[in-house]
Write a protein that holds these residues in place. Structure first.
Motif, PDB file in Angstrom:
ATOM      1  N   GLY A 493      -9.434  10.146   2.975  1.00  0.00           N
ATOM      2  CA  GLY A 493     -10.452   8.881   4.423  1.00  0.00           C
ATOM      3  C   GLY A 493     -11.476   8.497   3.762  1.00  0.00           C
ATOM      4  O   GLY A 493     -12.018   7.405   4.935  1.00  0.00           O
ATOM      5  N   ASN A 494     -11.591   7.541   2.652  1.00  0.00           N
ATOM      6  CA  ASN A 494     -12.598   6.555   2.570  1.00  0.00           C
ATOM      7  C   ASN A 494     -11.787   5.608   1.578  1.00  0.00           C
ATOM      8  O   ASN A 494     -12.523   4.509   1.142  1.00  0.00           O
ATOM      9  N   LYS A 495     -11.149   5.237   1.789  1.00  0.00           N
ATOM     10  CA  LYS A 495      -9.916   3.971   1.529  1.00  0.00           C
ATOM     11  C   LYS A 495     -10.481   2.986   1.851  1.00  0.00           C
ATOM     12  O   LYS A 495     -10.865   2.270   3.424  1.00  0.00           O
ATOM     13  N   GLN A 496     -10.765   1.553   1.123  1.00  0.00           N
ATOM     14  CA  GLN A 496     -11.170   0.337   1.741  1.00  0.00           C
ATOM     15  C   GLN A 496      -9.647  -0.876   1.720  1.00  0.00           C
ATOM     16  O   GLN A 496      -8.776   0.212   1.441  1.00  0.00           O
ATOM     17  N   ILE A 497     -10.386  -1.058   2.888  1.00  0.00           N
ATOM     18  CA  ILE A 497      -9.133  -2.277   3.090  1.00  0.00           C
ATOM     19  C   ILE A 497      -9.369  -3.005   2.251  1.00  0.00           C
ATOM     20  O   ILE A 497     -10.310  -3.938   2.219  1.00  0.00           O
ATOM     21  N   ARG A 498      -7.656  -3.632   1.564  1.00  0.00           N
ATOM     22  CA  ARG A 498      -7.437  -4.842   0.792  1.00  0.00           C
ATOM     23  C   ARG A 498      -7.746  -5.570   1.341  1.00  0.00           C
ATOM     24  O   ARG A 498      -7.105  -5.814   2.294  1.00  0.00           O
ATOM     25  N   SER A 499      -8.426  -6.306   0.940  1.00  0.00           N
ATOM     26  CA  SER A 499      -8.020  -7.900   0.847  1.00  0.00           C
ATOM     27  C   SER A 499      -6.941  -9.220   0.191  1.00  0.00           C
ATOM     28  O   SER A 499      -6.703 -10.251   0.778  1.00  0.00           O
ATOM     29  N   ARG A 500      -6.058  -8.072  -0.092  1.00  0.00           N
ATOM     30  CA  ARG A 500      -5.048  -8.750  -1.264  1.00  0.00           C
ATOM     31  C   ARG A 500      -4.011  -7.675  -1.901  1.00  0.00           C
ATOM     32  O   ARG A 500      -4.488  -6.583  -1.808  1.00  0.00           O
ATOM     33  N   PHE A 501      -3.132  -8.665  -2.030  1.00  0.00           N
ATOM     34  CA  PHE A 501      -1.924  -7.394  -2.515  1.00  0.00           C
ATOM     35  C   PHE A 501      -2.017  -6.296  -3.806  1.00  0.00           C
ATOM     36  O   PHE A 501      -2.960  -6.909  -4.160  1.00  0.00           O
ATOM     37  N   ALA A 502      -1.745  -5.397  -3.804  1.00  0.00           N
ATOM     38  CA  ALA A 502      -2.229  -4.204  -4.952  1.00  0.00           C
ATOM     39  C   ALA A 502      -0.609  -4.968  -6.394  1.00  0.00           C
ATOM     40  O   ALA A 502       0.208  -5.717  -6.174  1.00  0.00           O
ATOM     41  N   SER A 503      -1.988  -4.638  -7.013  1.00  0.00           N
ATOM     42  CA  SER A 503      -1.009  -4.797  -8.670  1.00  0.00           C
ATOM     43  C   SER A 503       0.179  -4.402  -9.144  1.00  0.00           C
ATOM     44  O   SER A 503       0.450  -4.975  -9.501  1.00  0.00           O
ATOM     45  N   ALA A 504       0.029  -3.534  -8.348  1.00  0.00           N
ATOM     46  CA  ALA A 504       1.114  -2.230  -8.298  1.00  0.00           C
ATOM     47  C   ALA A 504       1.815  -1.894  -7.100  1.00  0.00           C
ATOM     48  O   ALA A 504       0.850  -1.240  -6.468  1.00  0.00           O
ATOM     49  N   THR A 505       2.668  -1.374  -6.583  1.00  0.00           N
ATOM     50  CA  THR A 505       2.323  -0.520  -5.083  1.00  0.00           C
ATOM     51  C   THR A 505       2.424   0.852  -5.752  1.00  0.00           C
ATOM     52  O   THR A 505       2.623   1.078  -5.914  1.00  0.00           O
ATOM     53  N   GLN A 506       1.150   1.117  -4.424  1.00  0.00           N
ATOM     54  CA  GLN A 506       0.422   2.265  -4.284  1.00  0.00           C
ATOM     55  C   GLN A 506       1.966   3.388  -4.135  1.00  0.00           C
ATOM     56  O   GLN A 506       1.310   4.549  -4.729  1.00  0.00           O
ATOM     57  N   ASP A 507       2.902   3.629  -3.844  1.00  0.00           N
ATOM     58  CA  ASP A 507       4.092   4.459  -4.028  1.00  0.00           C
ATOM     59  C   ASP A 507       4.845   4.799  -4.957  1.00  0.00           C
ATOM     60  O   ASP A 507       5.516   2.764  -4.899  1.00  0.00           O
ATOM     61  N   SER A 508       4.917   5.142  -5.910  1.00  0.00           N
ATOM     62  CA  SER A 508       5.457   4.737  -7.197  1.00  0.00           C
ATOM     63  C   SER A 508       6.950   4.964  -7.002  1.00  0.00           C
ATOM     64  O   SER A 508       8.062   4.702  -7.755  1.00  0.00           O
ATOM     65  N   CYS A 509       7.295   5.283  -5.922  1.00  0.00           N
ATOM     66  CA  CYS A 509       9.347   5.723  -6.324  1.00  0.00           C
ATOM     67  C   CYS A 509       9.085   5.094  -4.169  1.00  0.00           C
ATOM     68  O   CYS A 509      10.288   5.226  -3.979  1.00  0.00           O
ATOM     69  N   PHE A 510       8.547   3.905  -3.900  1.00  0.00           N
ATOM     70  CA  PHE A 510       8.580   3.260  -2.982  1.00  0.00           C
ATOM     71  C   PHE A 510      10.024   2.614  -3.188  1.00  0.00           C
ATOM     72  O   PHE A 510      11.474   2.769  -1.656  1.00  0.00           O
ATOM     73  N   TRP A 511      10.744   1.942  -4.363  1.00  0.00           N
ATOM     74  CA  TRP A 511      11.806   1.513  -4.391  1.00  0.00           C
ATOM     75  C   TRP A 511      13.484   2.378  -4.143  1.00  0.00           C
ATOM     76  O   TRP A 511      13.877   3.034  -4.671  1.00  0.00           O
ATOM     77  N   ALA A 512      12.953   3.701  -4.388  1.00  0.00           N
ATOM     78  CA  ALA A 512      13.433   4.635  -4.377  1.00  0.00           C
ATOM     79  C   ALA A 512      14.220   4.860  -2.629  1.00  0.00           C
ATOM     80  O   ALA A 512      15.382   5.387  -2.684  1.00  0.00           O
ATOM     81  N   ARG A 513      12.987   4.782  -2.261  1.00  0.00           N
ATOM     82  CA  ARG A 513      12.988   5.236  -0.852  1.00  0.00           C
ATOM     83  C   ARG A 513      13.265   3.776  -0.219  1.00  0.00           C
ATOM     84  O   ARG A 513      14.869   3.761   0.706  1.00  0.00           O
TER      85      ARG A 513
END
Length: 602
Positions: A493-513
């Protein structure tokens, strides 16, 4: 050394004095008194507890299922597939009744705000209540701003409280040093619950009333416990109950302190072997004499055994055995020496040195990880605009990709070895909550799991086993997920809004999806069953919303949005499919109800 330090302070004598006051003046509650800058809270030995016929009172109960208890002890939870944290049912019930009393509600929570140092103590069953109260206050401190509040729990002849998972949870939270359990040489009460529940049931009702039992029943209980302790002399407990914290074994000659559970159980057996049915009850009531002797003897200078003045390990062991009152019999003394050596080995070698060695090995693997990061950066800047995942999935035979694949395998073997060591109890119990390892495993998962997914689909394993998430994901990634959730439970509940794209996709299973979503689109085109086609549309629609949310929150790496990445190609393919459906005649529209409802209109 620890026993010497504890005995040289007024903690033991003042704690026992407060226990005596509580038993004499407040047998149904607790007493509180300030001595200097320290506040003592003492629970009496005599309590009105009904440990009679209820089955739940003869066994343990899950701490997270017990009424109100999960909110009182939120941090005492198992991880990594451990058995649930369980405690003695009757003792927990007794604590909950004390907790709900007006005096507890008004006085105990205020201690964390008004006092800097608190000693919670109790004798016999009061010691169990003291331990529960200490766990409650320690859990409460976690939710408060950092403050110079110090707490120690000192019990005298207290029964064991819970199972091995409770002990490990306390170690993970680094609370073990907050508990010191004083145990006299022949006291049977702390040893009673080591026996198996099925054999213990006929005797458990006597736990709180040992002083009033006929000699015949006392002898039966003593022989029963001694026989089982001799059988479990290897330092194990099949009853499920398990020690935690430090145990101070007292005798007429001094004291010995141990803090490893296996050595505590072993020493419980050895020190009881010379007892008698009468002495096992006398010792339970005789802590005042032991505390006085221990404090006075340790304040008097003592030379080492046999006139050896220079400190050495063998002389120290001999002095420790003498302090614990171990008889000079070859069999018992030899077993006691082995017990102390085992405790020293477990404390100084296995878990802690293994963790230190792993940190060194991790530093040797940093170049492998750096090469993967360099490879990802090259793929992201490549003119082919395929990105990190697709470049590795569609790779040709080249030295660069071969090195990347080799590094992937080396790092996987390294982390699999760590998990194996955890399962074999070769690492500290709080290893999975140490920030260094939790963060490093999370970084490894985000960077390397896309490569594992790429290899899985590159070799067409999904055609044989099924899609990656359900049928191909390595167990280490699931374990790393639990590590991260257990240590970052309040971060969602305390995630900060990102100003730029992440260095690595935060869902490590994204490509499997993404791969599953591509398969759904192919299936929609060939599926004739309207119901199945509707389910496929629902899956596609949910994935589209999920992926768009990740992109909008910038929780993906820039390689996801590369022009020729699998995700970008999927988005284009989905747009084409939707445009084709819009051209269908009206009498075919019923085949795509979710689309006609406006759920996926572009």
């Amino acid at each position: 050394m620890l026993a010497t330090f504890i005995a040289s302070t007024p903690l033991l004598s003042e704690s026992w004095r407060m226990c005596s006051v509580a038993t004499r003046n407040s047998p149904q509650s607790f007493v509180m008194e300030q001595v200097g800058e320290i506040v003592y809270v003492a629970f009496p030995a005599a309590q009105m507890v009904h440990v009679g016929s209820e089955p739940s009172c003869r066994e343990m109960v899950r701490l997270d299922f017990a009424s109100c208890s999960s909110a009182l002890f939120p941090l005492c939870r198992p991880i990594d597939g451990e058995e649930p944290v369980m405690v003695h049912a009757a003792l927990l019930s007794l604590f909950l009744s004390v907790f709900q009393s007006p005096s507890f509600q008004s006085q105990m929570p205020a201690l964390t705000q008004k006092c800097k140092s608190v000693v919670i103590t109790g004798h016999s069953v009061g010691g169990a209540l003291a331990s529960f109260s200490a766990l409650y206050l320690l859990s409460r401190l976690q939710s408060l701003p950092s403050s110079p509040f110090h707490l120690i729990c000192i019990t005298f002849g207290a029964p064991l409280l819970g199972n091995r998972s409770l002990s490990r949870a306390i170690i993970r939270e680094r609370w073990a040093a907050n508990f010191c359990h004083v145990l006299s040489k022949h006291d049977v009460v702390p040893r009673l619950l080591i026996s198996p529940p099925s054999l213990l049931a006929p005797h458990l009702q006597h736990l709180l009333h040992l002083c009033n039992l006929p000699n015949q029943h006392i002898a039966e209980i003593f022989c029963f416990v001694l026989a089982y302790l001799v059988q479990a002399g290897d330092g194990t407990s099949t009853s499920g109950f398990w020690p935690f914290g430090s145990y101070l074994f007292c005798s007429q000659m001094g004291a010995l302190c141990l803090d490893t559970a296996e050595s505590v159980i072993k020493m419980m057996q050895l020190t009881l072997m010379t007892a008698s049915p009468t002495s096992c009850i006398e010792d339970h009531l005789n802590y005042e004499q032991y505390v006085g002797r221990v404090c006075s003897q340790f304040l008097t200078a003592r030379s080492f055994v046999n006139g050896v003045n220079e400190p050495n390990y063998d002389a120290g062991v001999s002095l420790a055995l003498d302090s614990a009152g171990i008889p000079n019999q070859e069999m018992i003394a030899g077993a006691a020496r082995d017990c102390l050596k085992m405790a020293r080995r477990m404390t100084r070698t296995s878990p802690n040195l293994n963790a230190g060695a792993l940190a060194i090995r991790l530093s040797h693997h940093v170049p492998y990880r750096a090469e993967i990061e360099w490879y990802k950066a090259c793929c992201d800047m490549s003119d082919d605009q395929m990105g990190y995942y697709d470049s590795f999935k569609l790779r040709q035979s080249s030295r660069r990709e071969a090195r990347v694949n080799m590094n992937r395998i080396k790092l996987a073997n390294f982390w699999d070895r760590i998990i194996e060591m955890l399962q074999n109890n070769e690492l500290p119990h709080d290893f999975t909550t140490r920030e260094k390892w939790v963060n490093t495993s999370q970084f490894y998962k985000l960077l390397f799991e896309p490569l594992d997914i790429a290899e899985y689909y590159r070799t067409q394993q999904h055609r044989v086993k099924g899609h990656y998430i359900k049928h191909g994901r390595e167990r280490r990634y699931e374990i790393f997920d639990r590590w991260w959730r257990n240590t970052h439970v309040d971060d969602e509940g305390n995630k900060q809004i990102r100003s730029r794209f992440a260095s690595a996709t935060q869902d490590s299973c994204f490509w499997a999806r993404v791969e599953e979503a591509r398969d759904w689109i192919d299936s929609v085109r060939s599926e004739n069953d309207a119901r199945k086609r509707g389910l496929l549309w629902e899956n596609i629609n949910e994935f589209e919303k999920y992926a768009e949310g990740l992109v909008e929150r910038k929780e993906v790496s820039i390689d996801v949005l590369a022009r020729n990445s699998s995700y970008s190609l999927w988005v284009e393919d989905f747009k084409v499919l939707k445009s084709q459906i819009q051209k269908f005649p009206p009498h075919h529209d019923h085949d795509f109800p979710s689309y006609l409802d406006g759920g996926i209109v572009p």
